[in-house]
Each structure stands twice: as C-alpha cells, then as structure tokens.
Design a protein around this motif. Structure first.
Motif, mmCIF file in Angstrom:
data_model
loop_
_atom_site.group_PDB
_atom_site.id
_atom_site.type_symbol
_atom_site.label_atom_id
_atom_site.label_comp_id
_atom_site.label_asym_id
_atom_site.label_seq_id
_atom_site.Cartn_x
_atom_site.Cartn_y
_atom_site.Cartn_z
ATOM 1 N N ALA A 13 0.853 -1.156 -0.092
ATOM 2 C CA ALA A 13 -0.132 -0.178 -0.001
ATOM 3 C C ALA A 13 0.927 1.259 -0.068
ATOM 4 N N PRO A 30 -5.085 2.885 -1.916
ATOM 5 C CA PRO A 30 -6.013 2.102 -0.944
ATOM 6 C C PRO A 30 -7.104 2.459 -0.226
ATOM 7 N N ILE A 40 -8.750 -0.939 0.531
ATOM 8 C CA ILE A 40 -7.929 -1.747 1.407
ATOM 9 C C ILE A 40 -9.017 -2.455 2.318
ATOM 10 N N VAL A 57 1.031 -4.065 6.484
ATOM 11 C CA VAL A 57 0.904 -3.262 5.318
ATOM 12 C C VAL A 57 1.996 -2.381 5.146
ATOM 13 N N SER A 109 -2.122 -6.576 -3.778
ATOM 14 C CA SER A 109 -2.002 -4.991 -3.878
ATOM 15 C C SER A 109 -2.964 -4.213 -3.056
ATOM 16 N N GLY A 110 -2.443 -3.014 -2.639
ATOM 17 C CA GLY A 110 -3.738 -2.198 -1.829
ATOM 18 C C GLY A 110 -5.059 -1.873 -2.513
ATOM 19 N N ASP A 111 -4.900 -1.703 -3.875
ATOM 20 C CA ASP A 111 -6.185 -1.735 -4.823
ATOM 21 C C ASP A 111 -6.882 -2.858 -5.139
#
Length: 256
Positions: A13, A30, A40, A57, A109-111
């Motif tokens: 993130a 995120p 997130i 994270v 991935s944070g997205d």
C-alpha cells in the motif's frame, strides 16, 4: 493432501497511485472508496472472514493518513512497515518478510478488488490448491475475456498441469489479479533495496514452481478515474459484492 490454513497476509500500500489522480491527490490509493468503503478495507474484511489474523501493510505515500485510517479497525492485527524511500513491490515485501514467519502467506496490492464466483470464496479455493511440495508461488488469474469493465492484458497462459507461463508480449489468456500465495523461501538470495516482485515470479516459473488458479468471478482493475466510475456503476446496477456481508469480526470500531 490437507488444506493448509493461512493466517498471515501482506498488503502493498506504499505506492503513489498517480494514474488515479485527482482522487489520490488527497488520499493514498488504497483509501479511495468503492461501494462506500476504502479499497483496502474490502480486502481486509475478506481476510478476516477467511480467518487471517495478522496482516502487514507497507506505507509510504500519505503514510500517516493510511495508518490512522487503518488504526480504527480492531481486526485483523496490523503491522506497519514504513518506507522512507519506495522499495518497489519486491523490495517492500522483502523488508518486512520477517513478519510472515516461515509459512505461506497471502499477498495483495492495496487496490485489489474482486467478487467471488459460483465456486465460492477465492481465498479458500487458493488455499485448497496450494501444494507446498511443488509450489513457491500461486497466482489468482482472471480470463482476459472476462475483463469487460476495465482494461485487461494477457499476462499468463495456464498449462494443463496448473503451471503458468508469462506472456512477454502480453497476449496470454489470463491477467494476473495481484492476489497470490507466497512461500518465504521464494525470497532466498533476493537483492537488497528496491526491486520488482516480477523478478520472483519469473524465478518461480524458471524453477517450475509457479502455478495459477483461474478466478470465476469478477475482478476489477482500477487504474484510472474512468475505471473507478465504471466499477461503481456496475456495482450499483448489479448489487455486486466485493466484501463479505457478515464478516467474522466487525470491520471497524464504532465511530462517535
């Protein structure tokens, strides 16, 4: 072969999210909301529902803002790895690899955003497929033909035995979703400092230890404001779910 229970995860993130500007001018990517919830948090709620207890994270861009947002949660237990200088997708994970122990872990991935298909929970399906004796890395892959809302490229082809081969021309049948199970041994002899996780993906492939699972639900690749608008419209029209409706633990502390 028994299905392993995976109780740790890593979420990348730290990135700048430049392609999603202006949304990311005021918040890290995120934290950008989709269907009324930060991206997130959708992933964290899925992890909690699956049974993951500890998540690391990594943070860089607007790190304090994201740390404070996640600090409102009471599940899962969160560890933050701060990067003064961006370490890229491989280096960032390598820096905090000690928090994963010596067992396979989920990474995202944070997205990352997905909807489960008819086969059920994607994380459970991945854990069921994991075979420690022959895998160092297992990727969740989305058929390019199913990428109708956002753009897709053919990152990989799946072989009959479940191994996958990267398409260097991006003309493969499947796109990588960023959802993966990783064994820490994959990082043996990894370089210090910044490097791309793609190097480790290619390493696993070269060693015959890279496998893939086809996702049978929707996966949303949000890179641009147009992607975000398309996904929001789809979810509003279909009632699609990208978080469990009844997570094991409430997703956040009550607000005053």
């Amino acid at each position: 072969m028994s299905t392993p229970h995976i109780d740790r995860a890593f979420i990348l993130a730290a990135g700048m999210g430049k392609r999603l500007r202006p949304h990311t001018d005021t918040m890290p990517k995120p934290m950008v909301p989709v269907a009324g919830k930060a991206m997130i948090d959708h992933t964290l709620d899925r992890l909690v529902a699956y049974g993951v207890h500890d998540v690391t994270v990594n943070l860089h861009y607007r790190a304090t803002q994201l740390e404070q947002h996640l600090g409102q949660r009471h599940a899962p237990r969160l560890t933050f790895s701060f990067e003064q200088t961006l370490l890229d997708t491989g280096g960032g994970m390598n820096k905090a690899l000690y928090t994963m122990g010596n067992q396979p872990f989920f990474a995202f991935s944070g997205d990352t955003l997905w909807e489960d298909g008819v086969s059920g929970d994607a994380l459970t399906r991945m854990a069921s497929m994991w075979d420690d004796s022959k895998m160092d890395l297992l990727l969740l892959l989305q058929p390019v033909s199913a990428m109708t809302l956002t753009g897709g490229v053919g990152d990989y082809d799946i072989l009959p035995n479940g191994q996958i081969i990267r398409s260097t021309t991006q003309t493969g049948t499947h796109m990588w979703t960023s959802v993966r199970i990783v064994h820490p041994r994959l990082f043996e002899n990894a370089p210090n400092g910044p490097f791309s996780f793609l190097q480790l993906m290619d390493k696993a492939q070269a060693n015959g230890r890279l496998f893939g699972l086809e996702h049978d639900g929707a996966w949303h690749h949000i890179s641009t404001p147009a992607d975000l608008a398309s996904v929001e419209a789809h979810l509003a029209a279909t009632g699609g779910s990208i978080s469990p409706s009844n997570p094991v633990y409430p997703p956040a502390k009550p607000t005053a």
